[in-house]
Design an enzyme around this catalytic site. Sequence first.
Site: not given
Ligand code: ARG
Length: 401
Positions: A16, A97, A126, A177
């Site tokens: 991506d 983040r 995110d 993911s």
């Molecule tokens: N749910 C988690 C959060 O919001 C992780 C997000 C990213 N997860 C992922 N499998 N790419 O902090």
Amino acid sequence: MGRANKVVLAYSGGVDTTVCIPYLKNEWGVKEVITLAADLGQGDELEPIQKKALKCGAAESLVEDATESFVRNYAFPAIQANTLYENRYPLSTALARPLIAKLLVDAAEKYGADAVAHGCTGKGNDQVRFDVGIMALNPKLKVLAPAREWGMSREEAISYGEKFGLEFPVKKSSPYSIDRNLLGRSIEAGILEDPMAEPPEEIYLMTKAIADTPNEPEYLTIGFERGLPVTINGEKLDPVTLIARLNKTVGNHGIGRIDMLENRVVGIKSREIYEAPALLVLIHAHRDLESLTLTGDVTQYKRGIEQSYGELIYRGLWYSPLKEALDGFIQQTQERVTGEVRIKLFKGNATIVGRQSDNSIYAPDLATYGAEDEFDHKAAEGFIYIWGLPTRVWSQKTRGM
Ligand code: ARG
């Protein structure tokens, strides 16, 4: 006129974010794309990623080693706050983040970019954390999120990239993911989307299956100074080494897995699996040391603060007046949280078996059931008379006695 002239793009080297480079230039008229890859202890080699960005059309490819800042400035305050979103998730992905947002803004300011970009889709948390973090740090910068608008499937994104000469080596694509950094791994999608399906063992990398863990318990002593972990078994360690070593030791005993359904900021429930061995044990131990060194009322009041703190991290409000105000309270409480916690690691459990502190307010001569007892037992009677008075009056009236 394009959407922006010069853009700093958060870059991971994945499909991506790689496709974002030609997309920003060709669809949105961006003249210059500068990529930024951050090392947060995820264990990827960043040099190939840096080269790849240039090959794919980036004007400049930046790499930032931010692991130490990640631990010191983002993970440590969260440990002091014992943050567990919805009582379980120690925010291992969420904490990264605001740091990445800061790196993007700093680079944009340094290179005179008028926008920053990321590869998040429109369904996750995110994007919220990046967008809000960036606007808090520099409200003048535009935030571009191509993957939120392009509406391409993964295959379509790959074909799009190929049109511009990008190559995507065919590797067995994972159905999951995954996000990873020094603090942990977050795994979703694939079979995990069925909340009733047991997570397959193959998804775990930081924690062993119980069947493969040692048959003998291992004891660990973690030392804290003002609420921050500083030693393991008496050895002083820098923050990054401490977390890395703890991840290994604790994960080896199968400790640190979480399987949960969580409530995302955008309202969706999602099933996520986490591995965060060090972070979970540190929060567990830190909270225990607080029970020895803080008064009951501060401890209980802090629970509410901790919940708010966890929610604001999850919801992208790291850079916010509420966060700063809560920091004031939390830091004040940590002054006395110095001491050691002893933990037994065995078959998936981290059990706290002892704690000590020079600042302990546990009073043995008051607590003891032995002959040294200093507590004035007779004083209890008068206390209970007054404490129970409203209840007695209420009972007399309602029972008519
Ligand atoms: N749910 C988690 C959060 O919001 C992780 C997000 C990213 N997860 C992922 N499998 N790419 O902090």
